[in-house]
Design an enzyme around this catalytic site. Structure first.
Site, PDB file in Angstrom:
ATOM      1  N   TYR A 146       0.847  -1.188   0.000  1.00  0.00           N
ATOM      2  CA  TYR A 146       0.000   0.000   0.000  1.00  0.00           C
ATOM      3  C   TYR A 146       0.883   1.238   0.000  1.00  0.00           C
ATOM      4  CZ  TYR A 146      -3.550  -3.362   1.642  1.00  0.00           C
ATOM      5  OH  TYR A 146      -4.387  -4.444   1.792  1.00  0.00           O
ATOM      6  N   LEU A 200     -17.970  -3.444   2.718  1.00  0.00           N
ATOM      7  CA  LEU A 200     -18.926  -2.465   2.205  1.00  0.00           C
ATOM      8  C   LEU A 200     -18.867  -2.377   0.688  1.00  0.00           C
ATOM      9  CD1 LEU A 200     -18.474   0.352   4.888  1.00  0.00           C
ATOM     10  CD2 LEU A 200     -20.331  -1.312   4.682  1.00  0.00           C
ATOM     11  N   GLY A 201     -18.344  -3.435   0.051  1.00  0.00           N
ATOM     12  CA  GLY A 201     -18.299  -3.446  -1.413  1.00  0.00           C
ATOM     13  C   GLY A 201     -17.503  -2.296  -1.989  1.00  0.00           C
ATOM     14  N   ARG A 202     -16.338  -2.042  -1.397  1.00  0.00           N
ATOM     15  CA  ARG A 202     -15.471  -0.931  -1.805  1.00  0.00           C
ATOM     16  C   ARG A 202     -16.241   0.387  -1.775  1.00  0.00           C
ATOM     17  NH1 ARG A 202     -10.856  -3.316  -2.962  1.00  0.00           N
ATOM     18  NH2 ARG A 202     -10.809  -5.384  -3.922  1.00  0.00           N
ATOM     19  N   PHE A 259     -19.375   0.881  -2.209  1.00  0.00           N
ATOM     20  CA  PHE A 259     -20.566   0.957  -3.057  1.00  0.00           C
ATOM     21  C   PHE A 259     -21.843   0.745  -2.252  1.00  0.00           C
ATOM     22  CE2 PHE A 259     -23.538  -0.272  -6.404  1.00  0.00           C
ATOM     23  CZ  PHE A 259     -23.223   0.648  -7.396  1.00  0.00           C
TER      24      PHE A 259
END
Length: 330
Positions: A55, A205-207, A209
Site C-alpha cells: 500500500y 462495504l463493497g469498496r 458501493f
C-alpha cells in the site's frame, strides 16, 4: 468495545480498521486526517489495524507505524507481504512467496512500522511457483524468532489453507466478503471454520458501493482504481445500483445507515467474523462502529441475505494486474 477471537487465542476488536485507502487506490490521501482517524479508532476501542507493504507502496506502513507509535501496546498490528510492485511500473503486480523474500519483507516492514514485532503477518496472495509449506515454514521461523506473533493468509484455496495449517497454525484468513460478494460461503469459509481459523472480511462495504456513496465513476478521483473496476462500469453499475437501493430500504426499516446494516449482516454471520472496513475519515469510522450496536435476528439475517443479490461484474478487470493474478491462482 466488543471483542472476538481469531484462531485459537488472538483477541481483537470485533471490528477492525483497514488502512489501505489512507495512502492509495481511493483518491488523494490526507495524512493528518488519516492519523486522526487511527487515533479516534484507538480511543473508541478498535485494536485491529490492517496494512500491507504494497500500500503506497510502503508509505501506508510508515503512516500507520507513526500513528500508533505511542500506543503500540493497544494495537494488534496486521500487515502483509507477497505482492510485489515494480517502482518503474507501479501498476504492475507480481507474486513472491520464496522463503528468503518472506524474511526480507518482514525485516523491511518492521523497520517501516517502527516496531519490534508484527502481531498478525499475512501472505497477501499465494505464490503458485512456491509450495505453501515453504512460505509458511519461513513465516513460522519469524514466530520462533519473536518477530511475528500470529500468521495469516489472504485469498487462498481450501487446499492451500489446509496445507498451510498443517505446517503452522493459521490464526486468520483474509478474503473479500460482503452482502454483494458471497462466493466464499461455498468452500473457503466452511474450510476455515473446520480448521478453527478466524475470518477477516475485507471490502465488507463493497469498496464503498453499498453505502450509496458512489453513483457514477465520474464522481471518483482520476486515480481511484474503482474507475476501472468491472462492477462500477456501464450496465453492471446500473444493475448494482439496485443492490444499493435494497440495502437502503432494509436499513431504513431498522433506522440505521446502509453501511451499518451491511456491516451488521457480515458481523452476524458468526463470532469468527472480524470485518475490516477501510476509511480515512473519522466520521465514517464512527458510523461504521455503530454497526456493533445493531442486533439482527437469525430471521433478519436470512431475509436480508435472500433479498440482496450478489454483485454483477468481476472483482477485478481481466486486463489488470490483480485480474491476471487472480486468474493464475484459480
Amino acid at each position: 468495545m466488543k471483542t472476538r477471537v481469531l484462531g485459537a487465542d488472538l483477541e481483537v476488536s470485533a471490528l477492525g480498521l483497514g488502512c489501505m485507502g489512507m495512502s492509495e487506490f481511493y483518491g488523494p490521501g490526507d495524512d493528518a486526517e488519516s492519523t486522526a482517524t487511527i487515533h479516534r479508532a484507538l480511543d473508541l476501542g478498535v485494536t485491529l489495524f490492517d496494512t500491507s507493504d504494497i500500500y503506497g507502496p510502503h508509505t501506508n506502513e510508515v503512516l500507520v507505524g507513526r500513528a500508533i507509535a505511542d500506543r503500540r501496546d493497544q494495537v494488534v498490528l496486521a500487515t502483509k507481504f507477497g505482492i510485489v510492485r515494480d517502482p518503474a511500473n507501479p501498476a504492475a503486480r507480481g507474486i513472491n512467496g520464496r522463503p528468503e523474500y518472506v524474511r526480507a519483507s518482514a525485516e523491511a516492514s518492521l523497520q517501516r512500522l517502527g516496531t519490534d514485532h508484527i502481531d498478525l503477518y499475512y501472505q497477501h496472495r499465494p505464490d503458485p511457483s512456491v509450495p505453501v509449506e515453504d512460505t509458511v515454514g519461513a513465516m513460522a521461523e519469524l514466530v520462533t524468532a519473536g518477530k511475528v506473533r500470529y500468521l495469516g493468509l489472504s485469498e487462498v484455496t481450501p487446499d492451500i489453507l489446509r496445507r498451510a495449517q498443517a505446517t503452522h497454525p493459521i490464526a486468520a484468513l483474509q478474503t473479500e466478503y460482503s452482502l454483494w460478494y458471497r462466493d466464499v460461503e461455498d468452500e473457503i469459509l466452511p474450510t476455515a471454520r473446520e480448521l478453527g481459523i478466524g475470518f477477516v472480511p475485507y471490502s465488507p462495504l463493497g469498496r464503498g458501493f453499498l453505502t450509496g456513496a458512489v453513483t457514477a465513476v465520474d464522481e471518483l478521483a482520476d486515480d481511484d482504481f474503482r474507475r476501472a473496476n468491472p462492477r462500477f462500469q456501464g450496465d453492471n453499475l446500473v444493475a448494482n445500483q439496485r443492490i444499493v437501493e435494497l440495502v437502503r430500504e432494509l436499513a431504513a426499516e431498522k433506522s440505521v445507515t446502509p453501511a451499518q446494516l451491511a456491516l451488521a449482516w457480515v458481523l452476524g454471520q458468526g463470532e469468527d467474523m472480524v470485518p475490516i472496513p477501510g476509511t480515512k475519515r473519522r466520521r465514517y469510522l464512527e458510523e461504521n462502529l455503530g454497526a456493533l450496536e445493531i442486533e439482527l435476528t437469525p430471521e433478519d439475517l436470512r431475509r436480508i441475505g435472500e433479498a440482496v443479490p450478489q454483485a454483477v461484474g468481476s472483482r477485478y478487470a481481466a486486463t489488470s494486474s490483480m485480474g491476471r493474478l487472480a486468474a493464475q491462482q484459480k
